[in-house]
Design a protein around this motif. Sequence first.
Motif, mmCIF file in Angstrom:
data_model
loop_
_atom_site.group_PDB
_atom_site.id
_atom_site.type_symbol
_atom_site.label_atom_id
_atom_site.label_comp_id
_atom_site.label_asym_id
_atom_site.label_seq_id
_atom_site.Cartn_x
_atom_site.Cartn_y
_atom_site.Cartn_z
ATOM 1 N N LEU A 60 -6.364 -1.209 18.226
ATOM 2 C CA LEU A 60 -6.445 -0.356 17.044
ATOM 3 C C LEU A 60 -7.863 0.087 16.728
ATOM 4 C CD1 LEU A 60 -3.942 -2.264 14.699
ATOM 5 C CD2 LEU A 60 -3.508 -0.212 16.080
ATOM 6 N N PHE A 61 -8.839 -0.796 16.947
ATOM 7 C CA PHE A 61 -10.231 -0.449 16.616
ATOM 8 C C PHE A 61 -11.182 -1.201 17.544
ATOM 9 C CE2 PHE A 61 -13.857 -0.684 13.340
ATOM 10 C CZ PHE A 61 -14.316 0.581 13.657
ATOM 11 N N PRO A 62 -11.233 -0.827 18.820
ATOM 12 C CA PRO A 62 -12.077 -1.538 19.784
ATOM 13 C C PRO A 62 -13.551 -1.512 19.423
ATOM 14 C CG PRO A 62 -11.228 0.521 20.721
ATOM 15 C CD PRO A 62 -10.484 0.277 19.453
ATOM 16 N N GLU A 63 -13.981 -0.467 18.684
ATOM 17 C CA GLU A 63 -15.387 -0.386 18.277
ATOM 18 C C GLU A 63 -15.769 -1.528 17.335
ATOM 19 O OE1 GLU A 63 -13.144 2.003 17.952
ATOM 20 O OE2 GLU A 63 -13.894 3.940 18.682
ATOM 21 N N GLY A 64 -14.768 -2.096 16.654
ATOM 22 C CA GLY A 64 -15.030 -3.178 15.711
ATOM 23 C C GLY A 64 -14.816 -4.560 16.299
ATOM 24 N N CYS A 82 -11.550 -0.491 9.815
ATOM 25 C CA CYS A 82 -11.957 0.583 8.915
ATOM 26 C C CYS A 82 -10.985 0.661 7.752
ATOM 27 C CB CYS A 82 -11.985 1.899 9.677
ATOM 28 S SG CYS A 82 -12.590 3.290 8.703
ATOM 29 N N VAL A 83 -11.511 0.679 6.536
ATOM 30 C CA VAL A 83 -10.699 0.771 5.325
ATOM 31 C C VAL A 83 -11.319 1.791 4.384
ATOM 32 C CG1 VAL A 83 -9.996 -1.651 5.498
ATOM 33 C CG2 VAL A 83 -11.959 -1.042 4.074
ATOM 34 N N HIS A 84 -10.560 2.183 3.378
ATOM 35 C CA HIS A 84 -11.139 2.996 2.300
ATOM 36 C C HIS A 84 -11.453 2.071 1.143
ATOM 37 C CE1 HIS A 84 -12.124 6.613 0.072
ATOM 38 N NE2 HIS A 84 -11.594 6.001 -0.973
ATOM 39 N N PHE A 85 -12.722 1.999 0.775
ATOM 40 C CA PHE A 85 -13.167 1.112 -0.300
ATOM 41 C C PHE A 85 -13.672 1.930 -1.470
ATOM 42 C CE2 PHE A 85 -16.675 -1.327 -2.326
ATOM 43 C CZ PHE A 85 -15.925 -2.385 -2.820
ATOM 44 N N ASP A 86 -13.177 1.588 -2.661
ATOM 45 C CA ASP A 86 -13.607 2.229 -3.900
ATOM 46 C C ASP A 86 -14.454 1.230 -4.685
ATOM 47 O OD1 ASP A 86 -13.995 3.477 -6.306
ATOM 48 O OD2 ASP A 86 -11.858 3.697 -6.790
ATOM 49 N N PRO A 87 -15.779 1.425 -4.770
ATOM 50 C CA PRO A 87 -16.633 0.476 -5.481
ATOM 51 C C PRO A 87 -16.246 0.269 -6.940
ATOM 52 C CG PRO A 87 -17.949 2.003 -4.171
ATOM 53 C CD PRO A 87 -16.545 2.525 -4.166
ATOM 54 N N ALA A 88 -15.537 1.244 -7.524
ATOM 55 C CA ALA A 88 -15.108 1.100 -8.921
ATOM 56 C C ALA A 88 -13.951 0.122 -9.057
ATOM 57 C CB ALA A 88 -14.719 2.462 -9.494
ATOM 58 N N HIS A 89 -13.281 -0.182 -7.956
ATOM 59 C CA HIS A 89 -12.155 -1.120 -7.972
ATOM 60 C C HIS A 89 -12.296 -2.054 -6.766
ATOM 61 C CE1 HIS A 89 -10.723 2.499 -10.151
ATOM 62 N NE2 HIS A 89 -10.173 1.599 -10.956
ATOM 63 N N PRO A 90 -13.257 -2.987 -6.848
ATOM 64 C CA PRO A 90 -13.588 -3.790 -5.665
ATOM 65 C C PRO A 90 -12.651 -4.946 -5.370
ATOM 66 C CG PRO A 90 -14.989 -4.426 -7.505
ATOM 67 C CD PRO A 90 -14.157 -3.257 -7.982
ATOM 68 N N SER A 91 -11.837 -5.364 -6.338
ATOM 69 C CA SER A 91 -11.086 -6.606 -6.184
ATOM 70 C C SER A 91 -10.026 -6.511 -5.081
ATOM 71 C CB SER A 91 -10.422 -6.985 -7.504
ATOM 72 O OG SER A 91 -9.758 -8.230 -7.388
ATOM 73 N N HIS A 92 -9.972 -7.527 -4.229
ATOM 74 C CA HIS A 92 -8.949 -7.642 -3.196
ATOM 75 C C HIS A 92 -9.021 -9.048 -2.609
ATOM 76 C CE1 HIS A 92 -12.599 -6.220 -1.001
ATOM 77 N NE2 HIS A 92 -12.237 -7.175 -0.155
ATOM 78 N N THR A 93 -8.041 -9.399 -1.796
ATOM 79 C CA THR A 93 -8.079 -10.668 -1.077
ATOM 80 C C THR A 93 -8.336 -10.392 0.399
ATOM 81 O OG1 THR A 93 -5.725 -10.735 -0.479
ATOM 82 C CG2 THR A 93 -6.336 -11.569 -2.669
ATOM 83 N N GLY A 104 -3.413 -4.317 11.013
ATOM 84 C CA GLY A 104 -2.427 -3.254 11.126
ATOM 85 C C GLY A 104 -2.639 -2.143 10.117
ATOM 86 N N ASN A 105 -3.442 -2.414 9.089
ATOM 87 C CA ASN A 105 -3.757 -1.418 8.063
ATOM 88 C C ASN A 105 -5.034 -0.649 8.382
ATOM 89 O OD1 ASN A 105 -5.236 -3.808 7.736
ATOM 90 N ND2 ASN A 105 -5.598 -3.431 5.569
ATOM 91 N N HIS A 106 -5.545 -0.771 9.606
ATOM 92 C CA HIS A 106 -6.750 -0.031 10.002
ATOM 93 C C HIS A 106 -6.573 1.458 9.727
ATOM 94 C CE1 HIS A 106 -10.072 1.515 12.374
ATOM 95 N NE2 HIS A 106 -9.229 2.194 13.110
ATOM 96 N N ASP A 107 -7.538 2.045 9.011
ATOM 97 C CA ASP A 107 -7.468 3.455 8.605
ATOM 98 C C ASP A 107 -8.615 4.229 9.257
ATOM 99 O OD1 ASP A 107 -7.358 5.910 7.392
ATOM 100 O OD2 ASP A 107 -7.636 5.183 5.346
ATOM 101 N N PRO A 108 -8.346 4.973 10.315
ATOM 102 C CA PRO A 108 -9.414 5.705 11.001
ATOM 103 C C PRO A 108 -10.175 6.673 10.098
ATOM 104 C CG PRO A 108 -7.401 5.698 12.305
ATOM 105 C CD PRO A 108 -7.035 5.171 10.951
ATOM 106 N N LYS A 109 -9.561 7.055 8.964
ATOM 107 C CA LYS A 109 -10.207 7.991 8.044
ATOM 108 C C LYS A 109 -10.894 7.276 6.885
ATOM 109 C CE LYS A 109 -6.965 11.743 9.075
ATOM 110 N NZ LYS A 109 -5.997 12.720 8.493
ATOM 111 N N GLY A 110 -10.972 5.962 6.933
ATOM 112 C CA GLY A 110 -11.612 5.208 5.866
ATOM 113 C C GLY A 110 -13.115 5.423 5.819
ATOM 114 N N ASN A 111 -13.735 4.923 4.755
ATOM 115 C CA ASN A 111 -15.171 5.136 4.550
ATOM 116 C C ASN A 111 -16.011 3.886 4.791
ATOM 117 O OD1 ASN A 111 -14.557 3.559 2.328
ATOM 118 N ND2 ASN A 111 -15.180 5.067 0.784
ATOM 119 N N THR A 112 -15.351 2.782 5.132
ATOM 120 C CA THR A 112 -16.048 1.497 5.173
ATOM 121 C C THR A 112 -15.640 0.685 6.400
ATOM 122 O OG1 THR A 112 -16.199 1.404 2.748
ATOM 123 C CG2 THR A 112 -16.339 -0.698 3.932
#
Length: 221
Positions: A60-64, A82-93, A104-112
């Motif tokens: 899914l993401f060999p570069e990583g 790769c994920v999309h991260f919103d600094p205004a809503h940082p909370s996650h596990t 499996g949630n790898h997002d090629p269009k994410g920003n982080t």
Amino acid sequence: MGYRSEFYVMHDEKPVPVIIRNYRESDFNDLIEIQSECFPPPFPEELWWNEEQLTNHVTLFPEGAICVEIDGILAGSMTGLCVHFDPAHPSHTWEEITDNGFIGNHDPKGNTLYIVDISVRPSYRKLGLGKLMMQAMYHTVIQLGFERLLGGGRMPGYHKVAGKMSPNEYISGVLSGELVDPVITFLLKTGRTPVAIAENYLDDEESCNYGVLMEWKNPFK
């Protein structure tokens, strides 16, 4: 595009050849062995990397998916997605953002570029290999145009002072130099900066289940 960097580190005042590269299927047994050395019993064996997770990493993401060889021996690994991260809503596990390590949630269009795991064999931990792998991931952040590298750090020293200090106070103590934490202090040395405290980030008694989200911003963004 594959990653490969060759150089030397000093071991007992002797130059030793090092290679940082993407890991592949032929490395899976060594990668699982590294996990067993880094997380020995009573850490549950079923929580080490398994072949299904590793297959997802390289597919899914060999570069990583990178590893470090020292004098021909696989000494450590580091994995991201790769994920999309919103600094205004940082909370996650950790489980949520990494799909429990399966990415499996790898997002090629994410920003982080999000760090899933970093492991170095105990016998190689004084050679700076973790920092070198982190720097390799910074190269990937720049190459692929992400806004940041992000990951949650354990704070294993926190349980010793949890009765008299909040997590934020603990991190402030580490930042002021009054306290030293094995993980957070290491991440600071690699260039990471605390962003937020994540409650119930992972099941970790030493950290009282907290994690510290720490980032490295792409200087070209």
